[in-house]
Design a protein around this motif. Structure first.
Motif, PDB file in Angstrom:
ATOM      1  N   ILE A 229      39.477  43.311  39.250  1.00 11.70           N
ATOM      2  CA  ILE A 229      39.333  44.664  38.713  1.00 11.70           C
ATOM      3  C   ILE A 229      40.524  44.899  37.802  1.00 11.70           C
ATOM      4  N   GLY A 230      40.268  45.144  36.527  1.00 18.48           N
ATOM      5  CA  GLY A 230      41.352  45.320  35.581  1.00 18.48           C
ATOM      6  C   GLY A 230      41.173  46.561  34.739  1.00 18.48           C
ATOM      7  N   HIS A 231      42.270  47.271  34.521  1.00 21.94           N
ATOM      8  CA  HIS A 231      42.236  48.472  33.695  1.00 21.94           C
ATOM      9  C   HIS A 231      42.933  48.212  32.367  1.00 21.94           C
ATOM     10  N   SER A 232      42.320  48.628  31.268  1.00 20.18           N
ATOM     11  CA  SER A 232      42.934  48.530  29.953  1.00 20.18           C
ATOM     12  C   SER A 232      43.310  47.068  29.657  1.00 20.18           C
ATOM     13  N   MET A 233      44.570  46.775  29.383  1.00 19.79           N
ATOM     14  CA  MET A 233      44.971  45.391  29.147  1.00 19.79           C
ATOM     15  C   MET A 233      44.603  44.502  30.342  1.00 19.79           C
ATOM     16  N   GLY A 234      44.670  45.060  31.545  1.00 16.29           N
ATOM     17  CA  GLY A 234      44.256  44.305  32.728  1.00 16.29           C
ATOM     18  C   GLY A 234      42.786  43.940  32.687  1.00 16.29           C
ATOM     19  N   GLY A 235      41.970  44.826  32.097  1.00 16.24           N
ATOM     20  CA  GLY A 235      40.556  44.512  31.907  1.00 16.24           C
ATOM     21  C   GLY A 235      40.365  43.399  30.908  1.00 16.24           C
ATOM     22  N   GLY A 236      41.205  43.402  29.858  1.00 14.67           N
ATOM     23  CA  GLY A 236      41.171  42.307  28.890  1.00 14.67           C
ATOM     24  C   GLY A 236      41.525  40.984  29.539  1.00 14.67           C
ATOM     25  N   LEU A 237      42.517  40.993  30.415  1.00 15.44           N
ATOM     26  CA  LEU A 237      42.891  39.777  31.143  1.00 15.44           C
ATOM     27  C   LEU A 237      41.742  39.307  32.030  1.00 15.44           C
ATOM     28  N   ALA A 238      41.054  40.246  32.681  1.00 18.62           N
ATOM     29  CA  ALA A 238      39.912  39.874  33.520  1.00 18.62           C
ATOM     30  C   ALA A 238      38.808  39.220  32.699  1.00 18.62           C
ATOM     31  N   LEU A 239      38.519  39.769  31.532  1.00 20.18           N
ATOM     32  CA  LEU A 239      37.514  39.173  30.652  1.00 20.18           C
ATOM     33  C   LEU A 239      37.912  37.760  30.244  1.00 20.18           C
ATOM     34  N   TYR A 240      39.163  37.605  29.880  1.00 20.86           N
ATOM     35  CA  TYR A 240      39.672  36.301  29.435  1.00 20.86           C
ATOM     36  C   TYR A 240      39.593  35.267  30.551  1.00 20.86           C
ATOM     37  N   ILE A 241      40.001  35.656  31.754  1.00 23.66           N
ATOM     38  CA  ILE A 241      39.969  34.731  32.893  1.00 23.66           C
ATOM     39  C   ILE A 241      38.537  34.342  33.234  1.00 23.66           C
ATOM     40  N   ALA A 242      37.634  35.324  33.262  1.00 21.48           N
ATOM     41  CA  ALA A 242      36.235  35.036  33.604  1.00 21.48           C
ATOM     42  C   ALA A 242      35.573  34.126  32.581  1.00 21.48           C
ATOM     43  N   SER A 243      35.982  34.224  31.318  1.00 21.64           N
ATOM     44  CA  SER A 243      35.388  33.382  30.278  1.00 21.64           C
ATOM     45  C   SER A 243      35.909  31.955  30.345  1.00 21.64           C
ATOM     46  N   SER A 244      37.172  31.786  30.716  1.00 22.95           N
ATOM     47  CA  SER A 244      37.784  30.457  30.711  1.00 22.95           C
ATOM     48  C   SER A 244      37.646  29.732  32.046  1.00 22.95           C
ATOM     49  N   GLN A 245      37.411  30.494  33.129  1.00 19.56           N
ATOM     50  CA  GLN A 245      37.304  29.908  34.470  1.00 19.56           C
ATOM     51  C   GLN A 245      36.054  30.454  35.167  1.00 19.56           C
ATOM     52  N   PRO A 246      34.869  30.080  34.711  1.00 17.89           N
ATOM     53  CA  PRO A 246      33.638  30.684  35.233  1.00 17.89           C
ATOM     54  C   PRO A 246      33.397  30.436  36.716  1.00 17.89           C
ATOM     55  N   ASN A 247      33.992  29.378  37.273  1.00 14.63           N
ATOM     56  CA  ASN A 247      33.776  29.070  38.689  1.00 14.63           C
ATOM     57  C   ASN A 247      34.887  29.595  39.587  1.00 14.63           C
ATOM     58  N   LEU A 248      35.855  30.279  38.995  1.00 11.72           N
ATOM     59  CA  LEU A 248      37.014  30.732  39.763  1.00 11.72           C
ATOM     60  C   LEU A 248      36.785  32.079  40.416  1.00 11.72           C
ATOM     61  N   VAL A 249      36.057  32.974  39.736  1.00 11.93           N
ATOM     62  CA  VAL A 249      35.895  34.341  40.239  1.00 11.93           C
ATOM     63  C   VAL A 249      34.426  34.640  40.518  1.00 11.93           C
ATOM     64  N   LYS A 250      34.209  35.607  41.390  1.00  9.35           N
ATOM     65  CA  LYS A 250      32.857  35.985  41.789  1.00  9.35           C
ATOM     66  C   LYS A 250      32.263  37.041  40.871  1.00  9.35           C
ATOM     67  N   GLY A 251      33.122  37.866  40.315  1.00  8.38           N
ATOM     68  CA  GLY A 251      32.680  38.927  39.428  1.00  8.38           C
ATOM     69  C   GLY A 251      33.887  39.683  38.914  1.00  8.38           C
ATOM     70  N   ILE A 252      33.675  40.541  37.930  1.00 11.74           N
ATOM     71  CA  ILE A 252      34.786  41.328  37.404  1.00 11.74           C
ATOM     72  C   ILE A 252      34.342  42.763  37.146  1.00 11.74           C
ATOM     73  N   VAL A 253      35.295  43.671  37.307  1.00 14.74           N
ATOM     74  CA  VAL A 253      35.097  45.067  36.938  1.00 14.74           C
ATOM     75  C   VAL A 253      36.139  45.395  35.877  1.00 14.74           C
ATOM     76  N   VAL A 254      35.681  45.826  34.726  1.00 14.12           N
ATOM     77  CA  VAL A 254      36.555  46.158  33.603  1.00 14.12           C
ATOM     78  C   VAL A 254      36.583  47.673  33.470  1.00 14.12           C
ATOM     79  N   VAL A 255      37.772  48.256  33.631  1.00 20.20           N
ATOM     80  CA  VAL A 255      37.911  49.707  33.569  1.00 20.20           C
ATOM     81  C   VAL A 255      38.499  50.099  32.212  1.00 20.20           C
ATOM     82  N   ASP A 256      37.678  50.590  31.358  1.00 18.00           N
ATOM     83  CA  ASP A 256      38.021  51.094  30.035  1.00 18.00           C
ATOM     84  C   ASP A 256      38.842  50.109  29.197  1.00 18.00           C
ATOM     85  N   ALA A 257      38.279  48.948  29.017  1.00 14.76           N
ATOM     86  CA  ALA A 257      38.835  47.954  28.091  1.00 14.76           C
ATOM     87  C   ALA A 257      37.703  47.417  27.239  1.00 14.76           C
TER      88      ALA A 257
END
Length: 284
Positions: free
Chosen positions: A106-134
């Motif tokens: 769960i990432g907010h703002s820049m943290g949401g950007g980091l979540a998007l980046y991680i999920a795109s580069s490591q598709p098998n690492l995380v179960k899902g992501i929540v992006v809060v206003d990014a």
């Protein structure tokens, strides 16, 4: 998040070791709760992990929450060469080193950007992501022809120099004005200002300048995990532009708050936490 220190299950550590990615891990981590499903909460620009206090209060009985504060922000010691890429790799390394299985980010703002980046580069690492206003590319909202560019070191140095010339009183005024534009909850202004003032000025300048130049639109199609994007109410007026940035992918769901501004967790709490709970309940 002072009250969390007294709660059972709190593990507060600052991890400074060398992780598998080869980057020094210098963000702080608090662990709250002992649930089977892990959730990693990443705050936004110049924010403390305390921004998630109310969220964690609602989640800790059923989840293990890892609350980050990034280096150089909100009183956490800075690192020598902060960058968006290295922070993403540090979070990936932390997940791998601590053997955290299929966390939800769960990432907010820049943290949401980091979540998007991680999920795109490591598709098998995380179960899902929540992006809060990014958004994948905030700059593209104002400049449709925006293209990310490589930033020369001297550009960073010049911007940092300009930031350092701002005296404390002026910086306080700017931080306060910024806070009033980011949340409709006036009781939150003091904390937002405090976190900004206690952030390392070099980190503040470097990450602001770098993140302003980041365009994540090309990596959005690589995100295969379920993704919930919670957006501030004003963005609803430009929904087609927002949806275009996220590529209208079936695994990415966009929802708009009913009121408030950038800090949705403050401004539309009941709607925000219900969206998150529904998302989590759909992923047992």
């Amino acid at each position: 998040m002072k009250n969390l220190i007294c709660k059972v299950g709190l593990l507060c550590v600052v991890l400074l070791g060398i992780i598998d990615t080869g980057f020094a891990q210098s963000f702080s981590v608090q662990r709250v709760g002992n649930g089977k499903q892990a959730i990693i909460l990443i705050p936004g620009f110049a924010c403390s992990g305390e921004v998630w206090e109310q969220t964690v209060d609602s989640l800790q009985n059923n989840y293990s929450c890892y609350i980050l504060t990034m280096p150089g922000f909100a009183g956490i010691p800075p690192e020598k060469n902060p960058s968006f890429d290295s922070w993403a790799k540090q979070i990936i390394g932390f997940i791998q080193k601590e053997n955290i299985k299929n966390p939800i980010l769960i990432g907010h703002s820049m943290g949401g950007g980091l979540a998007l980046y991680i999920a795109s580069s490591q598709p098998n690492l995380v179960k899902g992501i929540v992006v809060v206003d990014a958004l994948p590319c905030l700059a593209a909202l104002y400049n449709p022809d925006f293209q990310s560019k490589k930033i020369a070191p001297e550009e960073f140095n010049e911007f940092e120099s300009q930031m350092r010339k701002i005296d404390e009183e002026q910086f306080y005024r700017q931080a306060y004005i910024s806070a009033t534009s980011l949340t409709s909850d006036s009781l939150r202004y003091d904390n937002l200002v405090k976190w900004s003032l206690s952030s390392d000025r070099t980190t503040y300048a470097h990450m602001y300048y770098e993140y302003s130049n980041i365009d994540l639109r090309p990596i959005i199609p690589s995100i295969s995990v379920s993704t919930l994007v919670l957006l501030e109410y004003p963005f609803k007026k430009i929904a087609p532009m927002i949806e275009q940035q996220f590529g209208n992918l079936p695994n990415i769901r966009l929802e708009y708050a009913n009121k408030g501004l950038h800090f949705i967790m403050f401004d539309d709490w009941e709607w925000y936490i219900q969206q998150i709970m529904d998302f989590l309940n759909d992923r047992p």
